[in-house]
Design a protein around this motif. Structure first.
Motif, short mmCIF file in Angstrom:
data_model
loop_
_atom_site.label_atom_id
_atom_site.label_comp_id
_atom_site.label_asym_id
_atom_site.label_seq_id
_atom_site.Cartn_x
_atom_site.Cartn_y
_atom_site.Cartn_z
N GLN A 90 0.84 -1.20 0.00
CA GLN A 90 0.00 0.00 0.00
C GLN A 90 0.88 1.26 0.00
OE1 GLN A 90 -3.21 0.31 -0.48
NE2 GLN A 90 -3.22 2.51 -0.21
N ARG A 91 1.92 1.26 0.83
CA ARG A 91 2.83 2.41 0.87
C ARG A 91 3.60 2.53 -0.44
NH1 ARG A 91 5.67 2.89 6.67
NH2 ARG A 91 5.18 5.08 6.50
N SER A 92 3.94 1.40 -1.01
CA SER A 92 4.62 1.40 -2.32
C SER A 92 3.72 2.04 -3.37
CB SER A 92 4.97 -0.04 -2.70
OG SER A 92 5.49 -0.10 -4.00
N ARG A 93 2.46 1.64 -3.39
CA ARG A 93 1.49 2.21 -4.35
C ARG A 93 1.42 3.72 -4.18
NH1 ARG A 93 -3.17 4.56 -4.17
NH2 ARG A 93 -3.43 4.14 -1.97
N ALA A 100 -3.69 -2.56 -12.27
CA ALA A 100 -2.30 -2.97 -12.50
C ALA A 100 -2.03 -3.10 -13.99
CB ALA A 100 -2.02 -4.30 -11.79
N ALA A 101 -2.96 -3.72 -14.70
CA ALA A 101 -2.79 -3.91 -16.15
C ALA A 101 -2.67 -2.57 -16.86
CB ALA A 101 -3.95 -4.71 -16.71
N THR A 102 -3.46 -1.59 -16.44
CA THR A 102 -3.39 -0.26 -17.06
C THR A 102 -1.99 0.31 -16.95
OG1 THR A 102 -5.72 0.17 -16.61
CG2 THR A 102 -4.31 2.09 -16.96
N HIS A 103 -1.41 0.26 -15.77
CA HIS A 103 -0.08 0.85 -15.57
C HIS A 103 1.02 0.02 -16.23
CE1 HIS A 103 -1.11 4.37 -13.30
NE2 HIS A 103 -2.06 3.65 -12.73
N LEU A 104 0.86 -1.29 -16.25
CA LEU A 104 1.85 -2.12 -16.95
C LEU A 104 1.79 -1.86 -18.45
CD1 LEU A 104 1.56 -5.42 -14.89
CD2 LEU A 104 3.43 -3.75 -14.85
N ARG A 105 0.59 -1.68 -18.98
CA ARG A 105 0.46 -1.34 -20.41
C ARG A 105 1.13 0.01 -20.71
NH1 ARG A 105 -5.19 -2.84 -19.71
NH2 ARG A 105 -5.38 -5.04 -20.27
N LEU A 106 0.94 0.97 -19.81
CA LEU A 106 1.58 2.28 -20.01
C LEU A 106 3.10 2.15 -19.96
CD1 LEU A 106 -0.81 4.52 -17.90
CD2 LEU A 106 -0.31 4.78 -20.33
N ALA A 159 7.14 8.61 -16.50
CA ALA A 159 8.19 7.75 -15.92
C ALA A 159 7.78 6.29 -16.08
CB ALA A 159 8.41 8.10 -14.45
N ASP A 160 8.40 5.63 -17.06
CA ASP A 160 8.01 4.25 -17.36
C ASP A 160 8.20 3.32 -16.18
OD1 ASP A 160 10.94 2.81 -18.48
OD2 ASP A 160 10.78 4.99 -18.41
N TYR A 161 9.32 3.46 -15.43
CA TYR A 161 9.55 2.58 -14.29
C TYR A 161 8.49 2.81 -13.21
CZ TYR A 161 11.54 0.06 -10.41
OH TYR A 161 11.70 -0.82 -9.36
N ALA A 162 8.06 4.03 -13.02
CA ALA A 162 7.03 4.31 -12.01
C ALA A 162 5.72 3.63 -12.38
CB ALA A 162 6.84 5.81 -11.85
N HIS A 163 5.37 3.63 -13.67
CA HIS A 163 4.15 2.92 -14.09
C HIS A 163 4.31 1.42 -13.85
CE1 HIS A 163 1.63 6.05 -15.78
NE2 HIS A 163 2.70 6.58 -16.34
N TYR A 164 5.47 0.88 -14.18
CA TYR A 164 5.73 -0.55 -13.95
C TYR A 164 5.60 -0.88 -12.46
CZ TYR A 164 8.64 -4.54 -12.78
OH TYR A 164 9.13 -5.71 -12.23
N ALA A 165 6.28 -0.11 -11.62
CA ALA A 165 6.29 -0.39 -10.19
C ALA A 165 4.90 -0.19 -9.57
CB ALA A 165 7.32 0.49 -9.50
N LEU A 166 4.18 0.82 -10.03
CA LEU A 166 2.81 1.02 -9.54
C LEU A 166 1.95 -0.17 -9.95
CD1 LEU A 166 0.58 2.59 -8.17
CD2 LEU A 166 0.36 3.98 -10.26
N LEU A 208 -0.05 -2.55 -7.38
CA LEU A 208 -1.49 -2.78 -7.50
C LEU A 208 -1.79 -4.27 -7.65
CD1 LEU A 208 -2.28 0.25 -9.81
CD2 LEU A 208 -3.19 -0.09 -7.48
N LYS A 209 -0.97 -4.97 -8.38
CA LYS A 209 -1.14 -6.42 -8.54
C LYS A 209 -1.08 -7.11 -7.18
CE LYS A 209 1.33 -10.37 -10.46
NZ LYS A 209 2.53 -10.74 -11.24
N GLN A 210 -0.11 -6.72 -6.36
CA GLN A 210 0.02 -7.31 -5.02
C GLN A 210 -1.17 -6.99 -4.13
OE1 GLN A 210 2.35 -9.51 -3.97
NE2 GLN A 210 3.04 -9.46 -6.09
N LEU A 211 -1.82 -5.88 -4.40
CA LEU A 211 -3.00 -5.47 -3.63
C LEU A 211 -4.28 -6.08 -4.18
CD1 LEU A 211 -2.04 -1.72 -3.11
CD2 LEU A 211 -2.07 -3.51 -1.35
N GLY A 212 -4.16 -6.90 -5.23
CA GLY A 212 -5.33 -7.55 -5.81
C GLY A 212 -6.12 -6.68 -6.77
N ARG A 213 -5.54 -5.58 -7.18
CA ARG A 213 -6.22 -4.64 -8.08
C ARG A 213 -5.69 -4.85 -9.50
NH1 ARG A 213 -5.81 0.73 -4.39
NH2 ARG A 213 -6.49 1.71 -6.31
#
Length: 146
Positions: A59-62, A95-101, A75-82, A86-91
């Motif tokens: 949650q803090r990471s998000r 998560a897919a939206t940010h990984l696609r970005l 920031a591509d890495y920020a989208h990846y990490a977000l 989100l994936k770890q939080l079950g969202r």
């Protein structure tokens, strides 16, 4: 006599050293100090987000990677990490939206493509709330005879 406090640079350097040594929770404590001193420094925010993620504080990471994206939306890495947070939080859909970005911003980065592939298909229809079932219309009752 009080010892001089560490500079932001020294805190960041020590935080990176702790991350490399895989002491993620300790790195988060050091990097939080640096973040308080320089709250809008992207390099500190990114390192802090990594420390939170790797210490299981998703949650803090998000929240931290969202802060980074406010500073730099491309920031591509920020989208990846977000996305990973989100994936770890079950969202998964978010998560897919940010990984696609992340993939769109850096299509040659295998790390991003692999993370998106591991997420698997996202069925938006399955995630959406189902509309309430309509009640069947009742047959009109015959009126009583006068």
């Amino acid at each position: 006599m009080q010892e001089p406090s560490e500079s932001v640079y020294e805190l960041l350097r020590r935080g990176h050293a702790l991350l490399e040594a895989r002491h993620h929770a300790q790195a988060a404590v050091v990097l939080e100090r640096a973040d308080r001193l320089e709250p809008n420094k992207a390099s500190i925010i990114e390192a802090l987000g990594r420390a939170y993620f790797n210490s299981g504080q998703h949650q803090r990471s998000r929240e931290t990677f969202e802060r980074l994206l406010v500073l730099d939306p491309s920031a591509d890495y920020a989208h990846y990490a977000l996305g990973q947070s989100l994936k770890q939080l079950g969202r998964r859909e978010e998560a897919a939206t940010h990984l696609r970005l992340a993939v769109a911003l850096s299509p040659d980065t295998a790390l991003y493509r692999d993370a998106l592939a591991r997420l698997g298909p996202i069925d938006a229809d399955a995630a959406a709330p189902k509309p309430a079932a309509k009640a069947k219309p009742r047959k009109p009752r015959p009126k009583p005879a006068p």
